[in-house]
Structures are given as structure tokens and as C-alpha cells.
Design a protein around this motif. Structure first.
Motif, PDB file in Angstrom:
ATOM      1  N   GLN A 234       1.061  -1.052   0.060  1.00 15.37           N
ATOM      2  CA  GLN A 234       0.023   0.008   0.092  1.00 15.37           C
ATOM      3  C   GLN A 234       0.813   1.314   0.054  1.00 15.37           C
ATOM      4  OE1 GLN A 234      -2.603  -0.242   3.429  1.00 15.37           O
ATOM      5  NE2 GLN A 234      -4.049  -1.515   2.225  1.00 15.37           N
ATOM      6  N   GLN A 235       1.950   1.056   0.761  1.00 18.17           N
ATOM      7  CA  GLN A 235       2.941   2.321   0.746  1.00 18.17           C
ATOM      8  C   GLN A 235       3.422   2.580  -0.547  1.00 18.17           C
ATOM      9  OE1 GLN A 235       2.819   3.560   3.972  1.00 18.17           O
ATOM     10  NE2 GLN A 235       4.315   5.328   3.102  1.00 18.17           N
ATOM     11  N   LYS A 236       3.859   1.477  -1.115  1.00 18.48           N
ATOM     12  CA  LYS A 236       4.358   1.780  -2.488  1.00 18.48           C
ATOM     13  C   LYS A 236       3.271   2.509  -3.320  1.00 18.48           C
ATOM     14  CE  LYS A 236       8.567   0.085  -3.025  1.00 18.48           C
ATOM     15  NZ  LYS A 236       9.022   1.300  -2.185  1.00 18.48           N
ATOM     16  N   ILE A 237       2.078   2.388  -3.233  1.00 17.91           N
ATOM     17  CA  ILE A 237       1.130   2.972  -4.189  1.00 17.91           C
ATOM     18  C   ILE A 237       1.039   4.375  -3.735  1.00 17.91           C
ATOM     19  CG2 ILE A 237      -1.275   2.985  -4.772  1.00 17.91           C
ATOM     20  CD1 ILE A 237      -1.310  -0.015  -4.114  1.00 17.91           C
ATOM     21  N   LEU A 238       0.824   4.735  -2.249  1.00 18.50           N
ATOM     22  CA  LEU A 238       0.828   5.956  -1.829  1.00 18.50           C
ATOM     23  C   LEU A 238       2.080   6.739  -2.130  1.00 18.50           C
ATOM     24  CD1 LEU A 238      -1.077   5.209   1.436  1.00 18.50           C
ATOM     25  CD2 LEU A 238      -1.909   6.049  -0.444  1.00 18.50           C
TER      26      LEU A 238
END
Ligand code: ADP
Length: 547
Positions: free
Chosen positions: A353-357
Motif C-alpha cells: 500500500q505504501q508503494k502505491i501511496l
């Protein structure tokens, strides 16, 4: 067959009227140059904006005339936005951090008729007065008893005195929604400043789009403090979005240091903020050094330049504040993409999720985008292949003010115009865009591209690094190779070898910077972004050890 709905034009005056009627007692709070905290309501703001519009009409300001501002974020600036735009004239916000010669150039190019200014900018105004013969009067935004005299300004008008002469009976005119409302020049990080001329329609649509839950997600429960200045692309539209949803507004005035911003966050229950990464560096430092917490802040939009992942993590992990990474441009009013998760992402592990954000995000309705190769052919959305980013939509410019630079658009096979952003990006299968670089900043090594943003983000994640920039330097064999320029944190020890070791395993070997140079400061432009042009100038006689 025509629809049978009311034909009401989309005008910015209707936004403030709505706020005055339906959120009449919601507050606008401002830190003033007078030194105190000023508070009043949307109802009072609208009433004063109408009086100001009437007063400007009496001064001879006509529809289409440009009225400039040199001002911080504050209630008077907000009133001018609506008074000038609402009456059919054009508010031209000028960035006071530019050099006075550049300010004069922009004011003349825009053909400004009056200029309203915060008193801290009196020296600038005095320096440009001679060079701006078309400006008929200078409006000092200060209480009359605090207004200094000036023998350099032919027609110095006090803002409050002016408003007092305006009638409260003024009614907002019903304008053509396509008429111009605001003018903003690009900050000139690359090339000469060019004017983006916004329309009522584009501004209202942008305000709607910005308010959406997956965009800024603003609501009447929010207390919003825009740190991003009202002279930088209309504070990303917040002066329009906040009254549209009835959110409380908090204006920080001239005090943009970490301590002052933090104080306002706490005293005004700020839930929401927005600004470029450099201002948050200062804020986070202040909060960490003093062991403080944010008691009401829930989220902040960060954009204008790439938000380092380390900053997103720190806001999240240390303070429980969500960062909404956003990408935009003056030419886009400015919002283009924002990074929020989708339903299908909710079950992903946190690291994914972090990578997307960390990406610049997904478009909001109102902007379409594509990436193309140098021949103009569309590139696959695989999250890996990068190309030139193009956009289109009702709040994207179709040409610059006064036709500067000719037709800026590129046309597809169906004849539709797309605005080339000058950014290089990837788009993944879910439509999340990630900026690799500005096309002018990308480092071209042996025919392949190295992203300066990626290298900068990694350096900033090192605990001893306060700020970092990467530029391409001429290389006899590879054309260009990356040079890493670093400002160390006060008191921190760090060598070139240690820093390069930190990169190992995190990037392809051939991306490794060829050298590291430690400096005391990195030049920032008028909107707080790293000035690569200046850095390149500073290092023009520098030779890489590998050359
Ligand atoms: P200027 O072009 O004069 O700096 P803008 O404020 O319009 O003025 O800057 C727009 C540019 O800023 C974009 O084209 C892009 O290069 C950069 N930018 C904006 N937001 C981001 C972001 N989140 N990540 C990386 N670059 C960004």
C-alpha cells in the motif's frame, strides 16, 4: 433536444455566496501582519468582498482588467480573490519571492491596473513602481493607523479605507462562465514565466473536483490550513474548495516557520493542511525536536515536487497523519493526480500500500492523461516503461496568456489537443502515475535515463541528510552522469563513501552517483522547489572524478 434545467453559470461568486448563506458562521482565521489573530465568518467575508468589488468599480476597474496582489495567505487576500474575480475582473497573484525585476516584468506583461500588497512587501512595491507605468494605484493591505508613508508611490490607497467607501448593496454580476477570473504565472523553474489564465467555469469545476473524497476530500467538518501560498497556483484551489464545502479556513500570514504553523494547527483545531515538501521538512524538525504531537491534524496534501517516501512514513508512523501525495502544475489549476488507495488495495500488505501511496497518484475526473514516446505513440501502462506525460481536461490550459509561445498543445490522430507537461512518468495498470523526472532534469547516461528524483529520495532517507539534489554532469563516455549534492543535518557526520554505501542494493549499479558534493545550502526557487538551473550553473566548472 435540450435539457430543461436552469441555466446558471458556474461563477466563483456563487461559491462565496453559498458559504455565506449556508455556512454563514463558519470561521476564517488569519494571522495578521498587524501581529494579532483575526477571526470572522464567511458571511462577513462575502459582505466585505462585495463592498470591495464596489469600491474597485468606483476606482475604474472594469471587467477583464487585471488587479495584482503581492500578499500572504490572509482574509484580505481572500476578499480580493472574490471581489476582483466576482466583479468580472482578473486577480493576478504575483509571487513576492521573485526578483523585483521579474515581478515588474510579470506585472507589465499582465497589464496590471492596480496592485494590492501586504505591507511587508512595501520595499518591493517601491522598487518596481517606476517600472510599472500602467499601475494606477497601490493598495496597502493594513489597518490605516499602521500604514507607513511612502514618497515613492504616486497613488497609495489604504485597503480598509477603500472598502469603507464601497457600498454594501453591490450585487455580483451574472457573467459568462467562460470569462477569465484569475491569472497565475508559472514560477519559471524552467524558462521564462508564462501566464495561465483561469476561467470561472474551470475554477468552479476544479473546486468541485478537488473536494472529492479521493482528491483532497474536504468537508464541512474540516479546519483547513493552506501553507501553500495563495500566490502559488491559488493555494492549490483551497480558497475556492473550502467555502464550496463549508470548511473552516486558517491562514498563516507571513509566519511559515515550523513553530508558528504548529501553534496554529493546535489552537485552531486544524485537521487538514497542504504544502510543498520543503515546508514540511521545517515543521517535522520542529515537532520532533520538541517532542510534540499533532492533536487534531489528520491529513496533509504534499506536492509541487516529489514527496520523499521517508517524509510520508514519518508523518504516518510518528504522528498518525495521512499524506496525500499530489501532482499538478500551474497549467492545470493545479490538480492532476492524487494518491489514495482503492477498494482492491485494502487487503494488500502495508508495504505494498505504501508503494502505491508514494506515487504521484490517480487522476480525478476532470483530467485525462497518457504517456507517449518521442514519436508521440502511446506507451503501455505497465508501471515500468516511462514516457512524456500529456494531459487534457476542462481545467487544463489550451494556450498561455497573450498567446505566449504559440500553440502549446500536441494533437492526437483524432485531432484532440493534449498539453505536454514536460514531465516524464510511468503509469501502472491501475492508472497510478509516477513521475520519473522533469524532462529537463532527467539524467541521460549512455542512452538510458536515470531518475534524479529516485536518487534524491534515497539520499533524503539517510538520517544524516537534511536535503539532497541530483544533477546530470557532462561525461566524455556516458554523455551525462549523476552528481549528488547534499546538505548535512546540523552536527551530523557523513562521508561520501558512507552515503554511496547506503545506495548499494537499492538501485541498479549504473545509477550510482559518480560523486557526492557537500554544500551548506541548496538553492530553492520562489515556490520552495530545488532550483536545478541554479545548481547546474553553480557546478558548471565542476568535473566528475570519473571523467
Ligand atoms: P514550475 O513549473 O514553474 O515549477 P509549477 O508549480 O506549475 O511551476 O510546477 C509544476 C511541476 O512541478 C510539474 O510539472 C512537476 O515537474 C513538478 N511537480 C509537481 N508536483 C510534483 C510531485 N508530486 N512529484 C514530482 N514533481 C512534481
Amino acid at each position: 433536444m435540450q435539457g430543461l434545467m436552469m441555466d446558471m453559470p458556474l461563477l466563483i461568486s456563487t461559491i462565496l455566496q453559498h458559504a455565506a448563506r449556508h455556512h454563514g458562521d463558519t470561521e476564517i482565521v488569519s494571522r495578521r501582519l498587524e501581529g494579532d489573530i483575526h477571526r470572522y465568518t464567511y458571511a462577513q467575508c462575502e459582505a466585505r468582498a462585495r463592498r470591495m468589488a464596489d469600491a474597485l468599480t468606483r476606482l475604474g476597474v472594469h471587467a477583464g482588467d487585471r488587479v495584482a496582489t503581492l500578499a500572504w495567505n490572509g482574509y484580505r487576500h481572500m476578499e480580493i480573490y472574490y471581489a476582483v474575480g466576482g466583479m468580472g475582473a482578473v486577480v493576478h497573484t504575483i509571487n513576492p519571492r521573485l526578483h523585483p525585476d521579474q515581478i515588474a516584468w510579470i506585472a507589465n506583461h499582465a497589464g496590471d491596473s492596480y496592485l494590492a500588497f501586504d505591507i511587508s512587501f512595501l520595499p518591493i512595491v517601491e522598487a518596481i513602481a517606476d517600472k510599472c507605468p500602467n499601475i494606477r494605484g497601490w493598495i496597502a493591505m493594513i489597518d490605516p493607523d499602521r500604514q507607513p508613508a511612502s514618497d515613492k508611490l504616486a497613488n497609495l490607497i489604504n485597503y480598509e479605507t477603500l472598502i469603507e467607501g464601497g457600498s454594501a448593496d453591490f450585487r455580483w454580476p451574472e457573467l459568462d462562465e467562460r470569462s477569465a477570473v484569475a491569472l497565475c504565472y508559472t514560477s519559471g523553474t524552467t524558462g521564462n514565466p508564462k501566464g495561465a489564465l483561469y476561467a470561472h467555469r474551470s475554477t468552479v469545476l476544479h473546486a468541485y473536483g478537488a473536494a472529492l473524497p479521493d482528491a483532497m476530500g474536504a468537508s464541512a467538518r474540516d479546519s483547513i490550513l493552506p501553507v501553500v501560498p495563495m500566490f502559488h497556483v491559488n493555494a492549490w484551489g483551497i480558497p475556492y474548495t473550502a467555502p464550496l464545502v463549508g470548511a473552516k479556513l486558517v491562514f498563516p500570514g507571513a509566519q511559515l516557520d515550523g513553530k508558528s504553523i504548529y501553534e496554529l494547527f493546535e489552537s485552531e483545531g486544524v485537521t487538514y493542511s497542504a504544502g510543498v515538501p520543503t515546508v514540511w521538512l521545517g515543521l517535522l524538525q520542529h515537532v520532533k525536536q520538541n517532542g510534540l504531537k499533532f492533536s487534531t491534524l489528520k491529513r496533509t496534501v504534499i506536492g509541487g515536487s516529489a514527496c520523499p517516501p521517508a517524509m510520508i512514513r514519518s508523518f504516518n508512523d510518528d504522528f498518525g497523519v495521512d499524506v496525500i501525495h499530489a501532482w499538478g502544475m500551474t497549467e492545470l489549476s493545479p490538480l492532476g493526480t492524487l494518491s489514495r488507495l482503492q477498494n482492491k488495495h485494502m487487503s494488500l500488505p502495508e508495504a505494498e500500500q505504501q508503494k502505491i501511496l508514494e506515487k504521484q497518484g490517480h487522476v480525478i475526473f476532470g483530467v485525462d492523461m497518457k504517456i507517449v514516446d518521442d514519436a508521440g505513440s502511446e506507451i503501455a501502462w505497465d508501471g515500468k516503461t516511462y514516457g512524456n506525460l500529456l494531459v487534457r481536461g476542462p481545467w487544463v490550459i489550451r494556450e498561455y496568456f497573450r498567446g505566449e509561445g504559440g500553440d502549446p498543445l500536441e494533437y492526437d490522430s483524432e485531432g484532440r489537443g493534449w498539453f505536454p507537461t514536460g514531465d516524464v512518468a510511468t503509469i501502472d495498470a491501475d492508472g497510478y502515475m509516477q513521475i520519473t523526472d522533469r524532462s529537463k532534469d532527467v539524467i541521460k547516461s549512455g542512452g538510458e535515463w536515470i531518475s534524479s528524483i529516485d536518487l534524491e529520495n534515497l539520499a533524503i532517507a539517510h538520517p544524516a541528510v537534511a536535503n539532497a539534489a541530483v544533477i546530470g554532469v557532462v561525461h566524455p563516455k556516458w554523455d551525462e552522469r549523476p552528481l549528488l549534492i547534499v546538505v548535512k543535518r546540523p552536527g551530523a557526520e557523513l562521508t561520501k563513501e558512507e552515503l554511496l554505501k547506503f545506495y548499494e542494493g537499492k538501485i541498479a549499479k549504473w545509477w550510482m552517483p559518480d560523486d557526492v558534493q557537500f554544500v551548506d545550502a541548496i538553492p530553492l526557487g520562489a515556490t520552495g522547489k530545488i532550483l536545478k538551473t541554479k545548481l547546474r550553473e553553480q557546478f558548471k566548472d565542476y568535473t566528475l572524478p570519473t571523467a
